[in-house]
Design an enzyme around this catalytic site. Sequence first.
Site, PDB file in Angstrom:
ATOM      1  CB  THR A 164      -0.914   0.022   1.231  1.00 41.50           C
ATOM      2  OG1 THR A 164      -0.090   0.178   2.408  1.00 41.50           O
ATOM      3  CG2 THR A 164      -1.727  -1.262   1.342  1.00 41.50           C
ATOM      4  CD  GLU A 167       1.703  -2.641   3.608  1.00 44.60           C
ATOM      5  OE1 GLU A 167       1.399  -3.545   4.400  1.00 44.60           O
ATOM      6  OE2 GLU A 167       1.678  -2.793   2.361  1.00 44.60           O
ATOM      7  CD  GLU A 168       5.966   3.066  -2.764  1.00 43.00           C
ATOM      8  OE1 GLU A 168       6.782   3.520  -3.598  1.00 43.00           O
ATOM      9  OE2 GLU A 168       4.779   2.822  -3.044  1.00 43.00           O
ATOM     10  N   GLY A 169       5.554   4.314   2.138  1.00 42.65           N
ATOM     11  CA  GLY A 169       6.067   5.499   2.818  1.00 42.65           C
ATOM     12  C   GLY A 169       6.687   5.172   4.170  1.00 42.65           C
ATOM     13  N   GLY A 172      10.052   3.537   3.754  1.00 39.94           N
ATOM     14  CA  GLY A 172      11.019   4.548   3.332  1.00 39.94           C
ATOM     15  C   GLY A 172      11.485   5.394   4.500  1.00 39.94           C
TER      16      GLY A 172
END
Length: 425
Positions: A164, A167-169, A172
Amino acid sequence: MQSPMRRALRCGSVAALGALAVAAFLLVLTPTRDAALPARNKYGLVFDAGSTHTALYIYRWPADKENGTGIVSQVEACTAAGRGISSYADDPAGAGASLKPCLDKAMEIIPAEQQRETPTYLGATAGMRLLREQNSTKAQQVFAEVAKAIGEYPVEFRGAQVLTGNEEGSFGWISVNFLMETLVKASPSTAQISHPCYPRGYQENITTAELYDSPCVRAPSSPSAAQLLRVMGTGEPAACSAAVQQLFNLSCGANSTCGFNGVYQPPVRGQFFAFSGLYHSLHFLNLTEGQPLTLVNATIGQFCTSTWEKVQRELPTASRIQLRDACAASTYALTLLLQGFGFNHTTWRNIRFTRQVTGVDVGWTLGYMLNLTNMIPSEIPQRVIGLRRSNWIAAMVLLATMLILTFCLLALTCCQKSSSGYVSL
């Protein structure tokens, strides 16, 4: 008969050997200490299957972890040929084949005896998120072929998943804080559509089936999915910016300060890192070297008003897609940072646009691997019993001296036997 001197030397050598043997024995009996052997390394593989390309990151960490988390370092990064795996929707086998050269490279790096215990993951982002929404069957076929290709290698494949945006953010964020140690001509009947974010003079022919509604272009209500549409770039920065802002819900409601969707966000303060899409969008226009916001705004505006012929001439090495999307991408990044996160002319100086931190690529994959090491059991280091270094050195000196004296004693004995073997005439 032995001479008194030889007899004295022999007795002295025997006494010295006895004394040295006793000393060496006492050194061996001195207290020992428990010493840990150097911890072996573990490896992990993470595929970043993005919309434009797929990259494989090879990570390594000591088997004995700190506070339950592996101290992960990047060993190598490999970019797969071709575009992202979502572009293989009509050729799923091609998605799997595109990963194999990078997997071959990983097998050259990871020791053969550790390959079968190497956890391997594939995380897909924007491209596969969109494909799954448009055609879930094709998305499943692509994932099946990817899993099949990875399964041909001696690694512990733990599955592929679509991440999602949250999640990616989040991953990171973990990555950055960990690295910082804080943690064709159209037919006459072709319809035309204007695109304010594309350079003036740019043309592209697509079918209605290929066009989906976006803030910049609205698909006409045409009953024919095969109808050709001509997208015409008009290069209007203001219209492009207004269209991009429609992507964000910036109303704060009861909160005096918010980022998106009315969620509270404190005023920006401190140093920030902008990476991945934010970095690449502005780096294409050479705007990641700490330029003031006024110059950033002016450069983006100048590019967005340029003609298609001009941008092709001034950036001959860039691809057609890069030139076409640069205005939209940079406008999106600027809108996100200014209207979304609330940066201004003063705080803009606190943003560091970067691709790497301490030599490691910044993105979600490192944070993903760090999070997953929490689920990989930590190994207890192998331990050995050993002498202290000073005792070991003393024992070696005594043993060497004993060897020398032994040779001397043997030499005296040989000489003694040799001299006693002569017969007087």
